[in-house]
Write a protein that holds these residues in place. Sequence first.
Motif, PDB file in Angstrom:
ATOM      1  N   LEU A 131       0.829  -1.200   0.000  1.00  0.00           N
ATOM      2  CA  LEU A 131       0.000   0.000   0.000  1.00  0.00           C
ATOM      3  C   LEU A 131       0.865   1.252   0.000  1.00  0.00           C
ATOM      4  O   LEU A 131       0.655   2.174  -0.799  1.00  0.00           O
ATOM      5  CB  LEU A 131      -0.929   0.005   1.213  1.00  0.00           C
ATOM      6  CG  LEU A 131      -1.753   1.292   1.404  1.00  0.00           C
ATOM      7  CD1 LEU A 131      -2.717   1.500   0.236  1.00  0.00           C
ATOM      8  CD2 LEU A 131      -2.513   1.248   2.732  1.00  0.00           C
ATOM      9  N   ALA A 190      -4.014   6.147   6.582  1.00  0.00           N
ATOM     10  CA  ALA A 190      -4.418   4.952   5.838  1.00  0.00           C
ATOM     11  C   ALA A 190      -4.032   3.726   6.648  1.00  0.00           C
ATOM     12  O   ALA A 190      -2.847   3.473   6.871  1.00  0.00           O
ATOM     13  CB  ALA A 190      -3.743   4.920   4.470  1.00  0.00           C
ATOM     14  N   HIS A 238      -4.949  -0.534   8.014  1.00  0.00           N
ATOM     15  CA  HIS A 238      -5.567  -1.831   7.764  1.00  0.00           C
ATOM     16  C   HIS A 238      -5.818  -2.542   9.083  1.00  0.00           C
ATOM     17  O   HIS A 238      -4.988  -2.512   9.987  1.00  0.00           O
ATOM     18  CB  HIS A 238      -4.655  -2.699   6.884  1.00  0.00           C
ATOM     19  CG  HIS A 238      -5.206  -4.055   6.598  1.00  0.00           C
ATOM     20  ND1 HIS A 238      -4.890  -5.161   7.345  1.00  0.00           N
ATOM     21  CD2 HIS A 238      -6.092  -4.480   5.653  1.00  0.00           C
ATOM     22  CE1 HIS A 238      -5.536  -6.216   6.860  1.00  0.00           C
ATOM     23  NE2 HIS A 238      -6.273  -5.832   5.834  1.00  0.00           N
ATOM     24  N   LEU A 257      -8.468   6.570   5.161  1.00  0.00           N
ATOM     25  CA  LEU A 257      -8.694   5.345   4.407  1.00  0.00           C
ATOM     26  C   LEU A 257      -8.605   4.188   5.386  1.00  0.00           C
ATOM     27  O   LEU A 257      -7.533   3.920   5.932  1.00  0.00           O
ATOM     28  CB  LEU A 257      -7.642   5.199   3.304  1.00  0.00           C
ATOM     29  CG  LEU A 257      -7.601   3.867   2.559  1.00  0.00           C
ATOM     30  CD1 LEU A 257      -8.889   3.643   1.771  1.00  0.00           C
ATOM     31  CD2 LEU A 257      -6.379   3.796   1.644  1.00  0.00           C
ATOM     32  N   MET A 292      -9.102   0.220   5.796  1.00  0.00           N
ATOM     33  CA  MET A 292      -9.231  -1.030   5.059  1.00  0.00           C
ATOM     34  C   MET A 292      -9.465  -2.171   6.040  1.00  0.00           C
ATOM     35  O   MET A 292      -8.639  -2.408   6.936  1.00  0.00           O
ATOM     36  CB  MET A 292      -7.966  -1.268   4.236  1.00  0.00           C
ATOM     37  CG  MET A 292      -7.628  -0.099   3.312  1.00  0.00           C
ATOM     38  SD  MET A 292      -5.959  -0.170   2.602  1.00  0.00           S
ATOM     39  CE  MET A 292      -6.114  -1.605   1.541  1.00  0.00           C
ATOM     40  N   ALA A 327      -7.570   2.709  -3.477  1.00  0.00           N
ATOM     41  CA  ALA A 327      -6.863   3.470  -2.448  1.00  0.00           C
ATOM     42  C   ALA A 327      -6.145   4.666  -3.053  1.00  0.00           C
ATOM     43  O   ALA A 327      -6.207   5.790  -2.525  1.00  0.00           O
ATOM     44  CB  ALA A 327      -5.880   2.562  -1.715  1.00  0.00           C
TER      45      ALA A 327
END
Length: 226
Positions: free
Chosen positions: A27, A82, A84, A104, A106, A183
């Motif tokens: 990413l 961002a 996860h 963001l 995820m 993304a």
Amino acid sequence: MVLVLPDGEAVSARGPSRLSYAAALPLGRTLARAGRQDGLVVHGVRYRCRGWNGADAHLAADARWAADEVVRRYGDVPVCLAGHGMGGRAALRAADHSAVNSVLAMAPWLPEDDAAAEPEPVRQLAGRHVLIMHGTNDERTDPELSYRLAERAKRTNRDTCRFEVHSDGHALRQHHAEVLALASDFVLGSLFTRAYARPVADALAAPPPLGLRMPLAAGFGRSLRH
């Protein structure tokens, strides 16, 4: 600036996980490559420990510290968080930092709904661009919980959308190219005020549930210049 927040654990005092950092590298590299000509800088956040640890919310605190460091080193630049998994939760929670303009998240790890407990907060998302994506076959973090959070956030922040990656799991590997393209489109659109790709623009404009259950189409991003 993008701050990439790796996955973590619900409770742990152990040091950060090398596997989680390795999983976050694609990413970070994709975003850095997509935004290089615009001067985008991407940094991975190294947590003090890998656990969220209840009310201490250590990962969110580390995300805020990293945003403070961005301001100290780079000045007044917009920041996208961002993350996860548990890093996705940290990105959502730390959105109250004044430098953050977008989030963001995820496959964000979120706590189960509990009538006796305070719900996961969403007020800090006001005024931010927010995109959540979640695999429909995620067995580690319940996609329905991220939908419910997005639904609450959308009531006060119209710039909230959520994409469902059908048949994909927690790691979002099955449709990895599309996930990274989505993304990139969202991050560059949010930080540099570019026009979003049509699916992202439609998801942001659509009322619930349409804009919060937007399917990530196969082949997304193939025709995008970035």
